[in-house]
Scaffold this active site. Structure first.
Site, PDB file in Angstrom:
ATOM      1  CB  CYS A 119      45.100  61.774  65.919  1.00 51.09           C
ATOM      2  SG  CYS A 119      44.417  63.102  66.954  1.00 51.09           S
ATOM      3  CB  CYS A 121      42.093  65.795  64.236  1.00 48.36           C
ATOM      4  SG  CYS A 121      43.842  65.435  64.035  1.00 48.36           S
ATOM      5  CB  CYS A 129      42.516  65.352  68.706  1.00 48.24           C
ATOM      6  SG  CYS A 129      43.508  66.547  67.772  1.00 48.24           S
ATOM      7  CE  LYS A 194      50.150  67.239  67.815  1.00 50.21           C
ATOM      8  NZ  LYS A 194      49.257  66.294  67.135  1.00 50.21           N
ATOM      9  NE  ARG A 216      44.628  69.661  66.053  1.00 48.66           N
ATOM     10  CZ  ARG A 216      43.506  69.549  65.331  1.00 48.66           C
ATOM     11  NH1 ARG A 216      42.325  69.721  65.903  1.00 48.66           N
ATOM     12  NH2 ARG A 216      43.585  69.279  64.037  1.00 48.66           N
ATOM     13  CE  LYS A 247      53.224  67.172  65.358  1.00 48.53           C
ATOM     14  NZ  LYS A 247      51.973  66.511  65.169  1.00 48.53           N
ATOM     15  CB  SER A 273      53.576  70.610  57.920  1.00 51.98           C
ATOM     16  OG  SER A 273      52.814  71.221  58.949  1.00 51.98           O
ATOM     17  CE1 TYR A 312      55.058  65.685  56.292  1.00 55.16           C
ATOM     18  CE2 TYR A 312      55.974  67.270  57.856  1.00 55.16           C
ATOM     19  CZ  TYR A 312      54.974  66.386  57.490  1.00 55.16           C
ATOM     20  OH  TYR A 312      53.892  66.191  58.318  1.00 55.16           O
TER      21      TYR A 312
HETATM   22  C1  PBG Z   1      47.226  64.920  64.329  1.00 59.22           C
HETATM   23  C2  PBG Z   1      48.593  65.351  63.919  1.00 59.22           C
HETATM   24  C3  PBG Z   1      49.031  66.650  63.577  1.00 59.22           C
HETATM   25  C4  PBG Z   1      50.360  66.530  63.189  1.00 59.22           C
HETATM   26  C5  PBG Z   1      50.700  65.181  63.335  1.00 59.22           C
HETATM   27  N1  PBG Z   1      49.590  64.482  63.810  1.00 59.22           N
HETATM   28  C6  PBG Z   1      48.297  67.910  63.476  1.00 59.22           C
HETATM   29  C7  PBG Z   1      47.736  68.605  64.625  1.00 59.22           C
HETATM   30  O1  PBG Z   1      47.933  68.257  65.794  1.00 59.22           O
HETATM   31  O2  PBG Z   1      47.000  69.559  64.337  1.00 59.22           O
HETATM   32  C8  PBG Z   1      51.213  67.664  62.689  1.00 59.22           C
HETATM   33  C9  PBG Z   1      52.299  67.277  61.764  1.00 59.22           C
HETATM   34  C10 PBG Z   1      52.871  68.379  60.954  1.00 59.22           C
HETATM   35  O3  PBG Z   1      52.543  69.579  61.088  1.00 59.22           O
HETATM   36  O4  PBG Z   1      53.726  68.050  60.122  1.00 59.22           O
HETATM   37  N2  PBG Z   1      46.899  65.175  65.639  1.00 59.22           N
HETATM   38 ZN    ZN Z   2      44.591  65.198  66.207  1.00 57.51          ZN
END
Ligand code: PBG
Ligand code: ZN
Length: 322
Positions: A119, A121, A129, A194, A216, A247, A273, A312
């Site tokens: 990605c 970002c 992104c 996602k 996003r 996700k 996360s 994690y």
């Molecule tokens: C990048 C990306 C993100 C995550 C994985 N790849 C963040 C987002 O989309 O803002 C999130 C992973 C997480 O929260 O553990 N695009």
């Molecule tokens: Zn991204």
């Protein structure tokens, strides 16, 4: 047959319950996400994700050695570069931070699957992104940059390319550039489904990737939608995805189950996360038994249908499992 002839409790004794367990979790199904940054000797805790760190390449190598020693199947690498620009050129730089990490890990720690997130970002000054123009994230202009990023990572030793950007058509764009350069055997793990989720909050601190303006929602999915997930999966499979991912995981178990029932392709789930940090925080407050709820959250994601689990908690879980 009914009570008293039938008594489900007979099979719940500590002696027998493991034998009749319907769902199992093993360390090789786990993938541990890791953040790599420039420098040497760095191990800096991420405050919103206790127990997770920014690693420099040298300390990362030692960490991945330990992760492999626990029998964990793979690691997912995210870059935390020191320089960012408008187009996120650090993402496809052959000397970029993830590329350096991949080369070192391939050489020093063979035998664990190296997965690289694709990605922009983490690399763009605006935190979006893709390529931004007039306040909009441009889809088609971004595809080429994502494909170049994937190619550069594959060249540096990535075993699996994981696009997380949610631009339309990116799996196809990445597949054709990889194939054109002899990487037809490098699989794509697509973040197919996602959602635009508040649970990514701690990650954005970890990766320094919070968008400078807007959000996003123009590319990530609306949490209200389930049927749309099937369309996203269909498209990614058609474009050549080898593994599809849902996700976040915990709030979307219905989506995992739906995907498992309809597709034969391997299915991954990302316990993100915020799911991690919420459990850790409740554990620290003494409100939840962390090891127990951690394992329960993971088995729930497996039971819903995920083959592969990004979490994690991978190290703590692997320790409990072995
Ligand atoms: C990048 C990306 C993100 C995550 C994985 N790849 C963040 C987002 O989309 O803002 C999130 C992973 C997480 O929260 O553990 N695009
Ligand atoms: Zn991204």
């Amino acid at each position: 047959m009914s009570f008293p002839a039938t008594r489900p409790r007979r099979l719940r004794s500590s002696l027998i319950r493991g034998m009749v367990a319907e769902t199992r979790l093993s360390p090789e199904q786990l993938v541990y996400p890791l953040f790599v940054c420039p420098g040497e000797g760095v191990k800096k805790e991420i405050s919103a994700m206790p127990g997770n760190y920014h690693w420099s390449v040298d300390t990362l190598v030692e960490e991945v050695r330990a992760v492999k020693g626990l029998g964990i199947g793979g690691v997912m690498l995210f870059g935390v570069p020191d320089k960012k620009d408008d187009h996120g050129s650090g993402a496809w730089d052959d000397e970029g931070i993830v590329q350096q990490a991949l080369r070192a890990l391939k050489r020093e720690v063979p035998g664990i699957v190296l997965i690289s997130d694709v990605c922009l970002c983490e690399y763009t000054s605006h935190g979006h992104c893709g390529v931004v123009s007039g306040g909009e994230i441009l889809n088609d202009e971004t595809l080429e940059l994502l494909a170049r990023t994937a190619l550069s990572q594959a060249g540096a030793g990535s075993d699996m390319i994981a696009p997380s950007d949610m631009m339309d058509g990116r799996v196809g764009a990445i597949r054709s550039l990889l194939d054109a350069h002899g990487f037809q055997n490098t699989p794509i793990l697509s973040y197919a489904v996602k959602y635009a989720s508040g649970y990514y909050g701690p990650f954005r601190e970890a990766a320094g990737s919070a968008p400078a303006f807007g959000d996003r929602r123009s590319h990530q999915m609306d949490p209200a939608n389930a049927r749309e997930a099937l369309r996203e999966i269909d498209l990614d499979i058609e474009e050549g995805a080898d593994i599809i991912m849902v996700k976040p995981a915990g709030p979307y178990l219905d989506i995992l189950r739906m995907a498992r029932d309809r597709y034969s392709i391997p299915l991954a789930a990302y316990q993100v996360s915020g799911e991690y940090s919420a459990l850790v925080a409740a554990g620290r407050m003494g409100w939840l038994d962390l090891p127990r709820t951690m394992m329960e959250s993971l088995i729930g994601i497996r039971r819903a249908g995920a083959d592969i689990l990004l979490t994690y908690f991978a190290k703590e879980a692997a320790e409990i499992l072995s």
